[in-house]
Scaffold this active site. Structure first.
Site, PDB file in Angstrom:
ATOM      1  N   GLU A 162       0.908  -1.334  -0.074  1.00 21.55           N
ATOM      2  CA  GLU A 162      -0.066   0.102  -0.089  1.00 21.55           C
ATOM      3  C   GLU A 162       0.814   1.340   0.057  1.00 21.55           C
ATOM      4  O   GLU A 162       1.340   1.665   0.981  1.00 21.55           O
ATOM      5  CB  GLU A 162      -0.847  -0.068   1.173  1.00 21.55           C
ATOM      6  CG  GLU A 162      -1.907  -1.272   1.242  1.00 21.55           C
ATOM      7  CD  GLU A 162      -2.753  -1.018   0.142  1.00 21.55           C
ATOM      8  OE1 GLU A 162      -3.084   0.064  -0.494  1.00 21.55           O
ATOM      9  OE2 GLU A 162      -3.492  -2.056  -0.195  1.00 21.55           O
ATOM     10  N   CYS A 188      -1.893   9.159   2.251  1.00 18.62           N
ATOM     11  CA  CYS A 188      -1.520   8.657   0.876  1.00 18.62           C
ATOM     12  C   CYS A 188      -2.661   8.985   0.026  1.00 18.62           C
ATOM     13  O   CYS A 188      -2.455   8.956  -1.345  1.00 18.62           O
ATOM     14  CB  CYS A 188      -1.390   7.136   1.033  1.00 18.62           C
ATOM     15  SG  CYS A 188      -2.637   6.049   1.741  1.00 18.62           S
TER      16      CYS A 188
END
Length: 443
Positions: A175, A210
Site C-alpha cells: 500500500e 497517501c
C-alpha cells in the site's frame, strides 16, 4: 480495546502528530470499530465455501472454492495513521485465521508503544506479536520466511520489502501512494467542492495521507475563482493564523519538515505562492499553502508532497487534465469535480488509479464493499472488508466426484471415435456431442 482506551489513543496521536481529537476519533478509532463490526457480522459468510460450476467433461461433479489461512504473516505499518494502518490489516489477518507479527512505525513512537502495550493486554499473544524498533528490527524481520507480507509506506521501502520477499517467494501487499490529482471543472458548486478538497487535504493529517489531494488541475479561466474560494474556506476553517490552529496536525518530525520546506523553497515555485507559505520550524508547523501555475518540471511536481502544500496546474481545456495525469505514474487515488456526465464517463474510462471519486475526495476509503489499494507505482493488492479477508487467505480449488460416470474415452487405447467425442465435449456444443455419439461428426 478501542472502547476502553479511546482517550489513550487520542493522546498518543496528539503526542506524535498533534492530530486533532476529531480526526483521531473519526478516521482512526471510528473506522477501526466499523472494520471490527463488519468482520464480526460478515465472517461466517466470508468463510463459507463458494460454489463453482464444473464442465460437462467431468460430469457428474461439483466444485467449490475453500478459503484457508496463509499461515504466518508480517504487517509493517506507517506513521501517518499508526492505529488504522496497523489494526485494519490485523483485523483481516485474524479473520482469515493467520498468526502474525505487527511492526509499527518508529516515527510515531507514542503510538507504537501504546500498540505494543494494548495488543499484549487484549489479544492472544500466542498468535499475535508486536515488534517495535527501527531499521535493524525491520531488516531482521524481513530476513525471516513469511507466508505474506503486508507493507504500508513509500515506494522506496516497498522495493526493499519486495526484494526481501522474493528470496522466499513470499507474496506481498504493498500500500504505497503517489501524486493524487484533483480535476476541477467549471459550472459546479465551488464552495462545496472547495470544502471537500480542504477536508481531503488539510483535514486529513494536514496533507500527510497517501490519498490526500496532491495537486489540482483546472482551466486557466477558472483557476482564480477556485483559488479565491479555497482561500475563503480555509480562513473560515483555520482562521487568519493557521499556524496556531488546533485543528491542523503538525509535520511528524524535523526530517519531514525539512523535506516539505525544500519543496516550497525551490526557485521554480517560491514565487507561485498565492496563499499561506508560513512556517514554524520550532513547532514543526507549515500553514496550508496554495501555489498557482507551478511548472510541471519543478521539484514539487516530481515527488509525492505528503504535506500541506497544494499546487494548481492550469490547462486550456479540462479534458487536457487527463493527459497530464496519464503522463505520470498511476496514483493511489484520483478525483474529479464536475456536473458533466460525459466528462465523468471519460474520467472513469481513461484515468487509471487505485480508486476514483467523483465530486468528493478520500471518501472511498470508508466504503468496506470496495477494494482499497494501488496500481503499478502506487501499490499492489487491496484490502478493506471482505477484501482484507481475501488478502490473507489462500483460495483452494476443490472438485468432488463420485465413482459413477466413469467415461472410457479418457483411457487408452485411444481411437478416432474417442478423439472426436472428446473434441465435441471440449467444444461444449450439445449438438456436436450428439453428432459425435452417432458417429456423424468429421474429425
Amino acid at each position: 480495546m478501542l472502547d476502553d482506551h479511546e482517550k489513550d489513543i487520542v493522546d498518543a496521536l496528539h503526542a506524535d502528530l498533534s492530530k486533532p481529537e476529531h480526526e483521531s476519533t473519526l478516521y482512526e478509532i471510528g473506522m477501526l470499530k466499523n472494520s471490527c463490526k463488519v468482520a464480526l457480522r460478515e465472517l461466517k459468510h466470508w468463510m463459507k465455501p463458494e460454489k463453482a460450476k464444473t464442465p460437462i467433461t467431468i460430469f457428474p461433479s461439483s466444485g467449490e472454492i475453500v478459503s484457508e489461512p496463509l499461515g504466518a504473516v508480517l504487517v509493517i505499518s506507517a506513521w501517518n495513521y499508526p492505529f488504522l494502518l496497523s489494526l485494519d490489516p490485523l483485523i483481516g489477518a485474524i479473520a482469515a485465521g493467520n498468526v502474525m507479527v505487527l511492526k509499527p512505525s518508529e516515527i510515531a513512537p507514542a503510538s507504537s508503544s501504546l500498540l505494543g502495550k494494548l495488543i499484549e493486554e487484549y489479544l492472544d499473544t500466542s498468535s499475535i506479536r508486536v515488534v517495535e524498533g527501527a531499521i535493524t528490527e525491520t531488516s531482521a524481520l524481513l530476513e525471516q520466511k513469511w507466508d505474506k507480507i503486508f507493507y504500508t509506506g513509500n515506494g522506496k521501502i516497498g522495493r526493499i520489502v519486495m526484494t526481501a520477499a522474493a528470496k522466499h517467494l513470499t507474496p506481498v501487499v504493498l500500500e504505497l501512494g503517489g501524486k493524487c490529482p484533483v480535476v476541477v471543472d467549471s459550472g459546479i458548486d465551488l464552495q462545496v467542492a472547495s470544502r471537500r478538497i480542504i477536508a481531503g487535504k488539510w483535514g486529513c493529517n494536514n496533507g500527510q495521507a497517501c490519498i490526500s489531494s496532491d495537486y489540482i488541475l483546472t482551466t486557466k479561466d477558472y483557476a482564480l475563482k477556485l483559488v479565491d474560494t479555497l482561500k475563503r474556506e480555509l480562513e473560515s476553517f483555520y482562521g487568519k493564523r493557521p499556524l496556531e490552529s488546533k485543528d491542523l496536525s503538525r509535520i511528524v518530525n524535523s526530517n519531514h519538515f525539512t523535506r516539505v520546506a525544500k519543496l516550497l523553497d525551490d526557485d521554480k515555485v517560491s514565487g507561485k505562492v498565492v496563499y499561506g507559505g508560513e512556517k514554524d520550524s520550532e513547532n514543526l508547523r507549515i500553514a496550508p499553502t496554495i501555489l498557482l501555475d507551478v511548472p510541471r518540471d519543478s521539484l514539487i511536481m516530481k515527488e509525492e508532497i505528503f504535506g500541506p502544500l497544494l499546487p494548481i496546474i492550469t490547462v486550456n481545456r479540462i479534458e487536457d487534465s487527463f493527459d497530464v495525469i496519464r503522463s505520470g505514474t498511476k496514483p493511489l487515488a484520483a478525483y474529479l469535480f464536475t456536473n458533466d456526465k460525459r466528462l465523468k464517463e471519460q474520467f472513469v474510462m481513461s484515468v487509471s488509479a487505485g480508486g476514483l471519486v467523483i465530486n468528493d475526495t478520500t471518501v472511498h476509503l470508508a466504503v468496506h464493499t470496495l477494494p482499497f489499494g494501488g496500481v503499478e507505482e502506487s501499490g499492489m493488492g487491496s484490502y478493506h472488508g471482505k477484501f482484507s479477508f481475501d488478502a490473507f487467505s489462500h483460495k483452494k480449488a476443490v472438485v468432488y466426484r463420485s465413482f459413477a460416470g466413469d467415461a472410457a474415452i479418457r483411457y487408452p487405447p485411444y481411437t478416432k471415435g474417442k478423439l472426436t467425442l472428446m473434441k465435441a465435449l471440449l467444444g461444449g456444443s450439445m449438438w456436436g456431442i450428439i453428432l459425435a455419439l452417432l458417429g456423424w461428426s468429421k474429425v
